[in-house]
Design a protein around this motif. Structure first.
Motif, PDB file in Angstrom:
ATOM      1  N   MET A   1     -33.007  24.973  17.888  1.00 52.74           N
ATOM      2  CA  MET A   1     -33.732  26.179  18.193  1.00 52.74           C
ATOM      3  C   MET A   1     -32.753  27.251  18.650  1.00 52.74           C
ATOM      4  N   VAL A   2     -32.976  28.454  18.180  1.00 54.20           N
ATOM      5  CA  VAL A   2     -32.150  29.592  18.582  1.00 54.20           C
ATOM      6  C   VAL A   2     -32.635  30.039  19.960  1.00 54.20           C
ATOM      7  N   THR A   3     -31.727  30.098  20.928  1.00 51.91           N
ATOM      8  CA  THR A   3     -32.101  30.438  22.300  1.00 51.91           C
ATOM      9  C   THR A   3     -31.558  31.786  22.769  1.00 51.91           C
ATOM     10  N   HIS A   4     -30.654  32.379  22.027  1.00 50.07           N
ATOM     11  CA  HIS A   4     -30.090  33.668  22.449  1.00 50.07           C
ATOM     12  C   HIS A   4     -31.209  34.711  22.439  1.00 50.07           C
ATOM     13  N   PRO A   5     -31.446  35.383  23.573  1.00 53.41           N
ATOM     14  CA  PRO A   5     -32.605  36.259  23.670  1.00 53.41           C
ATOM     15  C   PRO A   5     -32.593  37.475  22.736  1.00 53.41           C
ATOM     16  N   PHE A   6     -31.420  37.920  22.299  1.00 54.85           N
ATOM     17  CA  PHE A   6     -31.367  39.113  21.455  1.00 54.85           C
ATOM     18  C   PHE A   6     -31.156  38.810  19.982  1.00 54.85           C
ATOM     19  N   HIS A   7     -31.085  37.529  19.614  1.00 60.08           N
ATOM     20  CA  HIS A   7     -30.926  37.169  18.209  1.00 60.08           C
ATOM     21  C   HIS A   7     -32.270  37.334  17.505  1.00 60.08           C
ATOM     22  N   PRO A   8     -32.279  37.864  16.278  1.00 60.64           N
ATOM     23  CA  PRO A   8     -33.549  38.049  15.557  1.00 60.64           C
ATOM     24  C   PRO A   8     -34.332  36.754  15.353  1.00 60.64           C
ATOM     25  N   TRP A   9     -33.643  35.611  15.359  1.00 62.26           N
ATOM     26  CA  TRP A   9     -34.314  34.323  15.173  1.00 62.26           C
ATOM     27  C   TRP A   9     -34.587  33.631  16.505  1.00 62.26           C
ATOM     28  N   SER A  10     -34.490  34.337  17.609  1.00 60.47           N
ATOM     29  CA  SER A  10     -34.708  33.737  18.921  1.00 60.47           C
ATOM     30  C   SER A  10     -36.067  33.043  18.982  1.00 60.47           C
ATOM     31  N   GLY A  11     -36.060  31.786  19.451  1.00 60.89           N
ATOM     32  CA  GLY A  11     -37.286  30.996  19.526  1.00 60.89           C
ATOM     33  C   GLY A  11     -37.635  30.275  18.237  1.00 60.89           C
ATOM     34  N   ARG A  12     -36.869  30.503  17.196  1.00 65.87           N
ATOM     35  CA  ARG A  12     -37.153  29.905  15.891  1.00 65.87           C
ATOM     36  C   ARG A  12     -36.393  28.593  15.728  1.00 65.87           C
ATOM     37  N   ARG A  13     -37.070  27.610  15.182  1.00 65.93           N
ATOM     38  CA  ARG A  13     -36.417  26.328  14.862  1.00 65.93           C
ATOM     39  C   ARG A  13     -35.660  26.495  13.555  1.00 65.93           C
ATOM     40  N   VAL A  14     -34.439  25.992  13.553  1.00 69.07           N
ATOM     41  CA  VAL A  14     -33.590  26.065  12.362  1.00 69.07           C
ATOM     42  C   VAL A  14     -33.054  24.673  12.061  1.00 69.07           C
ATOM     43  N   ARG A  15     -32.634  24.482  10.847  1.00 69.93           N
ATOM     44  CA  ARG A  15     -32.009  23.221  10.438  1.00 69.93           C
ATOM     45  C   ARG A  15     -30.501  23.431  10.397  1.00 69.93           C
ATOM     46  N   VAL A  16     -29.779  22.543  11.065  1.00 72.65           N
ATOM     47  CA  VAL A  16     -28.312  22.618  11.056  1.00 72.65           C
ATOM     48  C   VAL A  16     -27.819  21.939   9.782  1.00 72.65           C
ATOM     49  N   CYS A  17     -27.183  22.728   8.921  1.00 71.98           N
ATOM     50  CA  CYS A  17     -26.643  22.194   7.666  1.00 71.98           C
ATOM     51  C   CYS A  17     -25.293  21.523   7.897  1.00 71.98           C
ATOM     52  N   ARG A  18     -24.485  22.156   8.744  1.00 68.41           N
ATOM     53  CA  ARG A  18     -23.185  21.577   9.087  1.00 68.41           C
ATOM     54  C   ARG A  18     -22.671  22.266  10.343  1.00 68.41           C
ATOM     55  N   SER A  19     -21.726  21.623  10.980  1.00 74.54           N
ATOM     56  CA  SER A  19     -21.082  22.219  12.140  1.00 74.54           C
ATOM     57  C   SER A  19     -19.591  22.299  11.864  1.00 74.54           C
ATOM     58  N   GLY A  35     -34.474  30.003   2.800  1.00 73.89           N
ATOM     59  CA  GLY A  35     -33.319  30.263   1.955  1.00 73.89           C
ATOM     60  C   GLY A  35     -32.222  31.058   2.638  1.00 73.89           C
ATOM     61  N   MET A  36     -32.521  31.658   3.764  1.00 74.38           N
ATOM     62  CA  MET A  36     -31.508  32.424   4.487  1.00 74.38           C
ATOM     63  C   MET A  36     -30.708  31.494   5.384  1.00 74.38           C
ATOM     64  N   THR A  37     -29.414  31.742   5.475  1.00 73.92           N
ATOM     65  CA  THR A  37     -28.568  30.961   6.375  1.00 73.92           C
ATOM     66  C   THR A  37     -27.964  31.888   7.417  1.00 73.92           C
ATOM     67  N   VAL A  38     -27.604  31.303   8.519  1.00 75.39           N
ATOM     68  CA  VAL A  38     -26.969  32.040   9.601  1.00 75.39           C
ATOM     69  C   VAL A  38     -25.998  31.093  10.291  1.00 75.39           C
TER      70      VAL A  38
END
Length: 84
Positions: A1-19, A35-38
């Protein structure tokens, strides 16, 4: 989950493709399923270490001190004096 308060995806669950490591820090390449990656720094996610998570407890430091003293005495080094 994106936790940074000012990120556009804040609060959104994302899938980690790789680290990957960049500049000595861990970052995640993520997708949200549309389809969008960040690329997100670990600190901007719920996978960031909590404050003090990697600290040693006083008991652990005491045990470490005893171990170092024991090892130094086995090597014939004076205890606790540091390098001479």
């Amino acid at each position: 989950m994106v936790t940074h308060p000012f990120h556009p995806w804040s609060g959104r669950r994302v899938r980690v493709c790789r680290s990957v490591r960049r500049g000595g820090r861990l970052v995640f390449v993520c997708t949200a399923g549309d389809g969008m990656t960040v690329t997100l720094p670990q600190a901007w996610t719920d996978r960031a270490p909590t404050r003090g998570e990697n600290r040693l407890a006083a008991d652990g430091l005491g045990a470490l001190s005893a171990l170092v003293s024991a090892l130094m005495s086995r090597c014939g080094e004076p205890d606790g004096g540091g390098p001479s």
